[in-house]
Design a protein around this motif. Structure first.
Motif, mmCIF file in Angstrom:
data_model
loop_
_atom_site.group_PDB
_atom_site.id
_atom_site.type_symbol
_atom_site.label_atom_id
_atom_site.label_comp_id
_atom_site.label_asym_id
_atom_site.label_seq_id
_atom_site.Cartn_x
_atom_site.Cartn_y
_atom_site.Cartn_z
ATOM 1 N N TYR A 125 -12.196 -10.033 -3.453
ATOM 2 C CA TYR A 125 -13.132 -9.361 -2.546
ATOM 3 C C TYR A 125 -13.430 -7.975 -3.091
ATOM 4 C CZ TYR A 125 -8.822 -7.174 -0.795
ATOM 5 O OH TYR A 125 -7.626 -6.498 -0.704
ATOM 6 N N ARG A 126 -14.498 -7.366 -2.602
ATOM 7 C CA ARG A 126 -14.864 -6.036 -3.087
ATOM 8 C C ARG A 126 -13.920 -4.976 -2.520
ATOM 9 N NH1 ARG A 126 -21.101 -6.277 -1.475
ATOM 10 N NH2 ARG A 126 -20.198 -7.795 -0.003
ATOM 11 N N THR A 127 -13.362 -4.166 -3.411
ATOM 12 C CA THR A 127 -12.508 -3.064 -2.990
ATOM 13 C C THR A 127 -13.361 -1.816 -2.754
ATOM 14 O OG1 THR A 127 -12.027 -2.691 -5.341
ATOM 15 C CG2 THR A 127 -10.402 -3.920 -4.060
ATOM 16 N N SER A 128 -12.716 -0.770 -2.249
ATOM 17 C CA SER A 128 -13.456 0.386 -1.748
ATOM 18 C C SER A 128 -14.196 1.157 -2.829
ATOM 19 C CB SER A 128 -12.497 1.325 -1.015
ATOM 20 O OG SER A 128 -11.453 1.733 -1.883
ATOM 21 N N ASN A 129 -13.766 1.054 -4.084
ATOM 22 C CA ASN A 129 -14.482 1.751 -5.149
ATOM 23 C C ASN A 129 -15.844 1.112 -5.415
ATOM 24 O OD1 ASN A 129 -12.947 -0.516 -6.255
ATOM 25 N ND2 ASN A 129 -13.838 0.086 -8.218
#
Length: 283
Positions: A90-94
């Motif tokens: 999944y997409r991380t915060s960066n």
């Protein structure tokens, strides 16, 4: 030495398939795109028409980092008992803040439902599980499956039958932003970002705010010595679920910290298997 043998077939072989593309998302300032990947352990032979419950696993990492394949040694034997396991990226915060990661998880659920026959999945028995930041996403996914909460859709295509929560954050407001006994330092800001209406984003990103009688059953694990995510998070989740009349099984691990090996012992895996099977079989 030469010896003839007749081997009794007591269990079928299962296969690990990696790098399955389950969604494509914007990348590099939204100017390009990249694929989101999943790995899955499933029966090697699937022509029999048998269908198995699916458990989707979400790795943690304070919303900053994740590795979809790092937990496979713990889940391999669990899968061979008869529950398909998929671990998702999944997409991380960066890359993108809330609700991007939640949208990714829901996309994965829809993907496996739409491709249930291909992977021998019982589309009516999909479960979601995660640890730490992954548990935060698992809990949010579970309680928003039947809720039009202004995310990407409300078609109920991402509903799950149950949630397994390993020491996740369910209330972003609880304990305060700088309380390191409650959250990994900066994790809340990492998840929701620093722009927009923060109080509203904190509310939206907190699973406890969506709990209702329609929420799926929960299986919760937390350690009394967790100094990254306060056990009060799981205490609150359990109390809210009970108040709503939702099944909640809560196991408190004495003298265990965040991500300790104790959470992944055979006894814990047996509890998870029984939880999944009891719901899948309508017990």
């Amino acid at each position: 030495m030469k010896k003839n043998m007749k081997v009794k077939i007591e269990r079928e072989c299962w296969s690990l398939v990696t790098n399955i593309t389950y969604a494509t998302v914007p990348y590099w300032y939204n100017a390009t795109f990249r694929d989101l990947k999943a790995s899955i352990v499933m029966p090697k032979v699937r022509e029999s028409g048998m269908r198995y419950p699916l458990l989707i696993w979400i790795c943690g990492g304070a919303f900053k980092v994740m590795d979809k394949d790092v937990w496979w040694p713990q889940w391999m034997e669990f899968a061979r008992k008869g529950v398909i396991v998929a671990s998702i990226e999944y997409r991380t915060s960066n890359e993108a803040v809330y609700p991007a990661a939640l949208i990714d998880v829901k996309s994965a659920i829809r993907y496996f439902k739409e491709n249930a026959e291909k992977y021998a999945v019982d589309a009516d028995n999909i479960f979601i599980a995660g640890e730490s930041a992954g548990a935060t996403l698992a809990a949010l996914t579970g309680v928003t499956g039947k809720t039009d909460c202004g995310m990407e859709d409300s078609d109920n295509g991402n509903e799950v039958r149950g949630v397994i929560d390993f020491y996740g954050v369910v209330d972003m407001a609880f304990g305060g932003i700088t309380d390191n006994s409650n959250l990994t330092a900066g994790a809340e800001e990492q998840f929701i970002g620093v722009e927009g209406n923060r109080s509203e984003l904190i509310r939206e990103a907190s699973a406890v705010n969506y709990i209702s009688k329609h929420s799926p059953p929960f299986l919760i694990f937390h350690g009394t010595e967790d100094h990254m995510v306060s056990i009060k998070q799981s205490d609150m989740l359990y109390e809210k679920l009970c108040e709503a009349g939702v099944r909640a099984d809560y196991y408190v691990l004495e003298q265990e910290g965040h991500g300790a090996d104790a959470f992944y012992q055979q006894g814990i895996m047996d509890i998870i298997y029984d939880f999944v099977q009891s719901i899948a079989e309508g017990r």
